[in-house]
Design a protein around this motif. Structure first.
Motif, PDB file in Angstrom:
ATOM      1  N   TRP A  84      -9.833  -2.393  -0.948  1.00  0.00           N
ATOM      2  CA  TRP A  84      -9.576  -2.315  -2.383  1.00  0.00           C
ATOM      3  C   TRP A  84      -8.331  -1.473  -2.597  1.00  0.00           C
ATOM      4  CZ3 TRP A  84      -9.972   1.796  -6.045  1.00  0.00           C
ATOM      5  CH2 TRP A  84      -9.743   1.372  -7.349  1.00  0.00           C
ATOM      6  N   ASP A  85      -7.416  -1.996  -3.354  1.00  0.00           N
ATOM      7  CA  ASP A  85      -6.108  -1.366  -3.564  1.00  0.00           C
ATOM      8  C   ASP A  85      -5.901  -1.141  -5.056  1.00  0.00           C
ATOM      9  OD1 ASP A  85      -3.437  -0.653  -3.723  1.00  0.00           O
ATOM     10  OD2 ASP A  85      -2.694  -2.448  -2.710  1.00  0.00           O
ATOM     11  N   GLU A  86      -6.002   0.106  -5.484  1.00  0.00           N
ATOM     12  CA  GLU A  86      -5.889   0.394  -6.915  1.00  0.00           C
ATOM     13  C   GLU A  86      -4.495   0.142  -7.461  1.00  0.00           C
ATOM     14  OE1 GLU A  86      -5.253   5.222  -6.900  1.00  0.00           O
ATOM     15  OE2 GLU A  86      -7.261   4.425  -7.104  1.00  0.00           O
ATOM     16  N   SER A  87      -3.479   0.022  -6.581  1.00  0.00           N
ATOM     17  CA  SER A  87      -2.112  -0.199  -7.063  1.00  0.00           C
ATOM     18  C   SER A  87      -1.934  -1.581  -7.690  1.00  0.00           C
ATOM     19  CB  SER A  87      -1.102  -0.020  -5.928  1.00  0.00           C
ATOM     20  OG  SER A  87      -1.191  -1.086  -4.999  1.00  0.00           O
ATOM     21  N   LYS A  88      -2.869  -2.492  -7.474  1.00  0.00           N
ATOM     22  CA  LYS A  88      -2.770  -3.844  -8.038  1.00  0.00           C
ATOM     23  C   LYS A  88      -3.163  -3.886  -9.511  1.00  0.00           C
ATOM     24  CE  LYS A  88      -1.841  -5.660  -4.002  1.00  0.00           C
ATOM     25  NZ  LYS A  88      -0.502  -5.872  -3.614  1.00  0.00           N
ATOM     26  N   GLY A  89      -3.815  -2.821  -9.997  1.00  0.00           N
ATOM     27  CA  GLY A  89      -4.205  -2.771 -11.398  1.00  0.00           C
ATOM     28  C   GLY A  89      -5.540  -3.422 -11.709  1.00  0.00           C
TER      29      GLY A  89
END
Length: 113
Positions: A84-89
């Motif tokens: 999970w990558d929070e930078s994708k929004g």
């Protein structure tokens, strides 16, 4: 990597997932940021279909059912969210399953074949 917000991925021990005609597989690095890394995307050399991810160290093979033409319903339910990558929004998954920025902490790579 698939262009989707999320997708189901299944990990197999290297010897448990095989190809009928490995000589017809084209291989390219899985990670453009680590082209010499251990994972390769295997595609059909004739039609270009994605087949699996293969580990050059012969530890795992990976299938992405909805991208690789497998019956998604035949795979067990996911037990956690990985990468999970929070930078994708996107909002953090909230379905009660654990969420990790990589593989779950208890994951251990199997020995190579």
């Amino acid at each position: 990597m698939t262009g989707q917000q999320h997708t189901h991925v299944a990990f197999f021990n290297w010897g448990d997932l095989t190809a009928d005609h490995p000589e017809k597989m084209a291989r390219q690095p899985f990670n453009k940021d680590n082209p010499d890394g251990p994972l390769e995307l295997c595609t059909c050399s004739e039609c270009g279909a994605a087949l699996m991810l293969d580990d050059k160290e012969r530890r795992i093979r990976v299938a992405v059912p909805n991208v690789m033409g497998y019956d998604d319903a035949a795979f067990p339910d996911a037990t956690y969210h990985a990468f999970w990558d929070e930078s994708k929004g996107y909002p953090k998954p909230s379905d009660g399953r654990p969420v990790y920025d990589g593989l779950q902490p208890s994951f251990t790579w199997p020995a190579g074949v």
